[in-house]
Design a protein around this motif. Sequence first.
Motif, PDB file in Angstrom:
ATOM      1  N   ILE A 129       3.613   8.969   2.672  1.00 31.46           N
ATOM      2  CA  ILE A 129       4.326  10.237   2.505  1.00 31.46           C
ATOM      3  C   ILE A 129       3.360  11.346   2.895  1.00 31.46           C
ATOM      4  CG2 ILE A 129       5.611  11.755   0.969  1.00 31.46           C
ATOM      5  CD1 ILE A 129       6.008   9.363  -0.899  1.00 31.46           C
ATOM      6  N   GLN A 130       3.753  12.136   3.857  1.00 28.77           N
ATOM      7  CA  GLN A 130       2.918  13.234   4.349  1.00 28.77           C
ATOM      8  C   GLN A 130       3.577  14.568   4.047  1.00 28.77           C
ATOM      9  OE1 GLN A 130      -0.445  11.371   5.876  1.00 28.77           O
ATOM     10  NE2 GLN A 130      -0.025  13.573   5.912  1.00 28.77           N
ATOM     11  N   GLU A 131       2.792  15.506   3.548  1.00 30.92           N
ATOM     12  CA  GLU A 131       3.276  16.876   3.429  1.00 30.92           C
ATOM     13  C   GLU A 131       3.535  17.429   4.831  1.00 30.92           C
ATOM     14  OE1 GLU A 131       3.964  19.015   1.044  1.00 30.92           O
ATOM     15  OE2 GLU A 131       3.375  17.877  -0.743  1.00 30.92           O
ATOM     16  N   GLU A 132       4.625  18.138   4.970  1.00 31.76           N
ATOM     17  CA  GLU A 132       4.955  18.723   6.269  1.00 31.76           C
ATOM     18  C   GLU A 132       3.812  19.574   6.817  1.00 31.76           C
ATOM     19  OE1 GLU A 132       8.189  21.875   8.210  1.00 31.76           O
ATOM     20  OE2 GLU A 132       8.585  20.984   6.242  1.00 31.76           O
ATOM     21  N   ALA A 133       3.127  20.286   5.926  1.00 32.14           N
ATOM     22  CA  ALA A 133       2.042  21.173   6.365  1.00 32.14           C
ATOM     23  C   ALA A 133       0.934  20.412   7.080  1.00 32.14           C
ATOM     24  CB  ALA A 133       1.463  21.924   5.168  1.00 32.14           C
ATOM     25  N   THR A 134       0.697  19.144   6.683  1.00 34.40           N
ATOM     26  CA  THR A 134      -0.373  18.366   7.321  1.00 34.40           C
ATOM     27  C   THR A 134      -0.023  18.024   8.762  1.00 34.40           C
ATOM     28  OG1 THR A 134       0.500  16.197   6.632  1.00 34.40           O
ATOM     29  CG2 THR A 134      -0.961  17.338   5.088  1.00 34.40           C
ATOM     30  N   LEU A 135       1.261  18.024   9.067  1.00 35.34           N
ATOM     31  CA  LEU A 135       1.699  17.699  10.426  1.00 35.34           C
ATOM     32  C   LEU A 135       1.762  18.932  11.312  1.00 35.34           C
ATOM     33  CD1 LEU A 135       4.600  15.192   9.655  1.00 35.34           C
ATOM     34  CD2 LEU A 135       2.128  14.824   9.630  1.00 35.34           C
ATOM     35  N   ARG A 136       1.922  20.088  10.717  1.00 37.86           N
ATOM     36  CA  ARG A 136       2.027  21.318  11.507  1.00 37.86           C
ATOM     37  C   ARG A 136       0.669  21.943  11.809  1.00 37.86           C
ATOM     38  NH1 ARG A 136       6.940  22.948  12.622  1.00 37.86           N
ATOM     39  NH2 ARG A 136       8.737  22.245  11.389  1.00 37.86           N
ATOM     40  N   ARG A 137      -0.348  21.525  11.100  1.00 35.67           N
ATOM     41  CA  ARG A 137      -1.678  22.082  11.348  1.00 35.67           C
ATOM     42  C   ARG A 137      -2.209  21.522  12.664  1.00 35.67           C
ATOM     43  NH1 ARG A 137      -4.023  20.481   6.908  1.00 35.67           N
ATOM     44  NH2 ARG A 137      -3.265  22.275   5.755  1.00 35.67           N
ATOM     45  N   PRO A 138      -2.486  22.360  13.683  1.00 37.84           N
ATOM     46  CA  PRO A 138      -2.879  21.867  15.013  1.00 37.84           C
ATOM     47  C   PRO A 138      -4.352  21.469  15.087  1.00 37.84           C
ATOM     48  CG  PRO A 138      -2.794  24.254  15.032  1.00 37.84           C
ATOM     49  CD  PRO A 138      -2.319  23.828  13.659  1.00 37.84           C
ATOM     50  N   LEU A 172       0.850  -1.186   0.000  1.00 41.97           N
ATOM     51  CA  LEU A 172       0.000   0.000   0.000  1.00 41.97           C
ATOM     52  C   LEU A 172       0.887   1.239   0.000  1.00 41.97           C
ATOM     53  CD1 LEU A 172      -1.197  -2.223   2.288  1.00 41.97           C
ATOM     54  CD2 LEU A 172      -3.157  -0.683   2.148  1.00 41.97           C
ATOM     55  N   SER A 173       0.619   2.138  -0.936  1.00 36.50           N
ATOM     56  CA  SER A 173       1.388   3.385  -1.024  1.00 36.50           C
ATOM     57  C   SER A 173       0.429   4.567  -0.939  1.00 36.50           C
ATOM     58  CB  SER A 173       2.165   3.448  -2.350  1.00 36.50           C
ATOM     59  OG  SER A 173       3.059   2.356  -2.451  1.00 36.50           O
ATOM     60  N   HIS A 174       0.719   5.495  -0.017  1.00 40.44           N
ATOM     61  CA  HIS A 174      -0.188   6.614   0.206  1.00 40.44           C
ATOM     62  C   HIS A 174       0.586   7.936   0.262  1.00 40.44           C
ATOM     63  CE1 HIS A 174      -3.408   3.796   1.242  1.00 40.44           C
ATOM     64  NE2 HIS A 174      -2.598   3.218   2.103  1.00 40.44           N
ATOM     65  N   TYR A 175       0.178   8.892  -0.538  1.00 38.67           N
ATOM     66  CA  TYR A 175       0.715  10.255  -0.449  1.00 38.67           C
ATOM     67  C   TYR A 175      -0.438  11.176  -0.083  1.00 38.67           C
ATOM     68  CZ  TYR A 175       1.729  14.982  -2.032  1.00 38.67           C
ATOM     69  OH  TYR A 175       1.839  16.356  -2.105  1.00 38.67           O
ATOM     70  N   SER A 176      -0.279  11.941   0.999  1.00 42.33           N
ATOM     71  CA  SER A 176      -1.331  12.842   1.465  1.00 42.33           C
ATOM     72  C   SER A 176      -0.807  14.267   1.527  1.00 42.33           C
ATOM     73  CB  SER A 176      -1.830  12.416   2.859  1.00 42.33           C
ATOM     74  OG  SER A 176      -2.318  11.099   2.841  1.00 42.33           O
ATOM     75  N   ASN A 177      -1.530  15.172   0.879  1.00 45.74           N
ATOM     76  CA  ASN A 177      -1.055  16.561   0.831  1.00 45.74           C
ATOM     77  C   ASN A 177      -1.970  17.531   1.560  1.00 45.74           C
ATOM     78  OD1 ASN A 177      -3.187  16.393  -1.055  1.00 45.74           O
ATOM     79  ND2 ASN A 177      -2.390  18.170  -2.170  1.00 45.74           N
ATOM     80  N   HIS A 178      -3.132  17.066   1.984  1.00 43.37           N
ATOM     81  CA  HIS A 178      -4.082  17.995   2.605  1.00 43.37           C
ATOM     82  C   HIS A 178      -4.340  17.659   4.070  1.00 43.37           C
ATOM     83  CE1 HIS A 178      -7.154  21.024   2.759  1.00 43.37           C
ATOM     84  NE2 HIS A 178      -8.080  20.151   3.116  1.00 43.37           N
ATOM     85  N   ASN A 179      -4.528  16.373   4.386  1.00 39.28           N
ATOM     86  CA  ASN A 179      -4.746  15.925   5.761  1.00 39.28           C
ATOM     87  C   ASN A 179      -3.818  14.761   6.075  1.00 39.28           C
ATOM     88  OD1 ASN A 179      -6.964  17.630   6.552  1.00 39.28           O
ATOM     89  ND2 ASN A 179      -8.289  16.415   5.223  1.00 39.28           N
ATOM     90  N   VAL A 180      -3.660  14.479   7.339  1.00 41.80           N
ATOM     91  CA  VAL A 180      -2.992  13.245   7.742  1.00 41.80           C
ATOM     92  C   VAL A 180      -3.828  12.093   7.198  1.00 41.80           C
ATOM     93  CG1 VAL A 180      -2.374  11.793   9.718  1.00 41.80           C
ATOM     94  CG2 VAL A 180      -1.996  14.271   9.816  1.00 41.80           C
ATOM     95  N   HIS A 181      -3.170  11.090   6.629  1.00 42.01           N
ATOM     96  CA  HIS A 181      -3.913   9.985   6.032  1.00 42.01           C
ATOM     97  C   HIS A 181      -4.818   9.313   7.058  1.00 42.01           C
ATOM     98  CE1 HIS A 181      -4.735   6.087   4.138  1.00 42.01           C
ATOM     99  NE2 HIS A 181      -4.530   6.736   3.001  1.00 42.01           N
ATOM    100  N   GLY A 182      -5.986   8.875   6.612  1.00 42.61           N
ATOM    101  CA  GLY A 182      -6.978   8.305   7.518  1.00 42.61           C
ATOM    102  C   GLY A 182      -6.465   7.150   8.349  1.00 42.61           C
ATOM    103  N   LEU A 183      -5.623   6.293   7.782  1.00 40.89           N
ATOM    104  CA  LEU A 183      -5.091   5.158   8.533  1.00 40.89           C
ATOM    105  C   LEU A 183      -4.159   5.594   9.655  1.00 40.89           C
ATOM    106  CD1 LEU A 183      -4.300   2.603   5.666  1.00 40.89           C
ATOM    107  CD2 LEU A 183      -6.128   2.442   7.376  1.00 40.89           C
ATOM    108  N   LEU A 184      -3.638   6.814   9.569  1.00 42.80           N
ATOM    109  CA  LEU A 184      -2.696   7.314  10.565  1.00 42.80           C
ATOM    110  C   LEU A 184      -3.361   8.166  11.636  1.00 42.80           C
ATOM    111  CD1 LEU A 184       0.180   8.439   8.160  1.00 42.80           C
ATOM    112  CD2 LEU A 184       0.141   6.378   9.575  1.00 42.80           C
ATOM    113  N   GLN A 185      -4.591   8.545  11.424  1.00 41.11           N
ATOM    114  CA  GLN A 185      -5.244   9.502  12.316  1.00 41.11           C
ATOM    115  C   GLN A 185      -5.622   8.889  13.668  1.00 41.11           C
ATOM    116  OE1 GLN A 185      -8.632  11.046  10.204  1.00 41.11           O
ATOM    117  NE2 GLN A 185      -7.387  11.906   8.553  1.00 41.11           N
ATOM    118  N   THR A 186      -5.488   9.685  14.716  1.00 41.40           N
ATOM    119  CA  THR A 186      -6.018   9.298  16.018  1.00 41.40           C
ATOM    120  C   THR A 186      -7.526   9.547  16.015  1.00 41.40           C
ATOM    121  OG1 THR A 186      -5.785  11.519  16.967  1.00 41.40           O
ATOM    122  CG2 THR A 186      -3.882  10.028  17.152  1.00 41.40           C
ATOM    123  N   GLU A 187      -8.202   8.967  16.985  1.00 38.63           N
ATOM    124  CA  GLU A 187      -9.651   9.167  17.056  1.00 38.63           C
ATOM    125  C   GLU A 187      -9.985  10.641  17.277  1.00 38.63           C
ATOM    126  OE1 GLU A 187     -13.574   7.684  19.609  1.00 38.63           O
ATOM    127  OE2 GLU A 187     -11.679   6.575  19.749  1.00 38.63           O
ATOM    128  N   GLY A 188      -9.206  11.321  18.114  1.00 38.86           N
ATOM    129  CA  GLY A 188      -9.467  12.741  18.351  1.00 38.86           C
ATOM    130  C   GLY A 188      -9.301  13.570  17.100  1.00 38.86           C
TER     131      GLY A 188
END
Length: 277
Positions: free
Chosen positions: A166-175, A107-123
């Motif tokens: 692969i996650q865009e840095e911006a998706t990780l910095r958005r609080p 499985l290969s995933h590139y996400s540029n807008h949000n953290v990928h769904g499989l990686l997201q916490t419930e919150g």
Amino acid sequence: MDEPGWDVDPEDGIASAVEVVGQQLRFLRETAGFHVPEFAERIGYGEDLVRKIERGARIPRPEYLDKVDEVLRTGGLVTSMKPSMRRARYPRKVRELADLEARAVELSHYSNHNVHGLLQTEGHMRTLFGGWLPAYSSDDLERVVSARLARRVVFDRDPAPAISFIQEEATLRRPVGGTMVWRRQLERLLEIGQLRNVALQVLPTNCEEHPGTGGLIEVLKFPDGSAVGRSDGAFNGRPVSDPKQLRVLELRYGMIRAQALTPRESRGLIEQMLGEP
């Protein structure tokens, strides 16, 4: 305690299974000698809900089935219906995606807008879905969150598939969700990145050459050599399985991955974010 459950989409292929379960519940109730009003009172749910479930118009929740089993004393017969109804309550597209993920060996995933769904916490999920417009009802919100959480089983498979994010840095910095939810999300990324079958990389915002501006890219490969892929910026966003079209997605993904930080460097960046005031 009249919890609404989930409406059944008549166009959904799983609707027949919900109808069969409803018929079985009705048969068990009538065999036990209960009329709907008395039965509804005994289990603590509304008469309208009981009727809708028994005619297959609503998907019963696990709590409902537990209570029915208790009142009718079926010895676990009713609760044994929970797995099929749990699957039925997820939106059809989510079930189809989960089935593909369950079969994929890569499985290969590139996400540029949000953290990928499989990686997201419930919150994180709740915050994202809670901000959608038009707004989800509280019941639908629970449904989509539960469906996304259920897809996490891909990390528990044995043998484990090879998974690349692969996650865009911006998706990780958005609080998203505030500081605590954001920090827990970053910690989740570090946890997943430690799995031996997972490669988690970050594409820095200052990357000048960027073949991923067309949007997300996903490619899933299966044991028989077939594959399916999708990208917002190619083929009108529809899933493709033609080898020529898949090569386009793989080329773009490969270029993005080559320009991203290595997994070790990506981990270091995430740890740095967690240490920032």
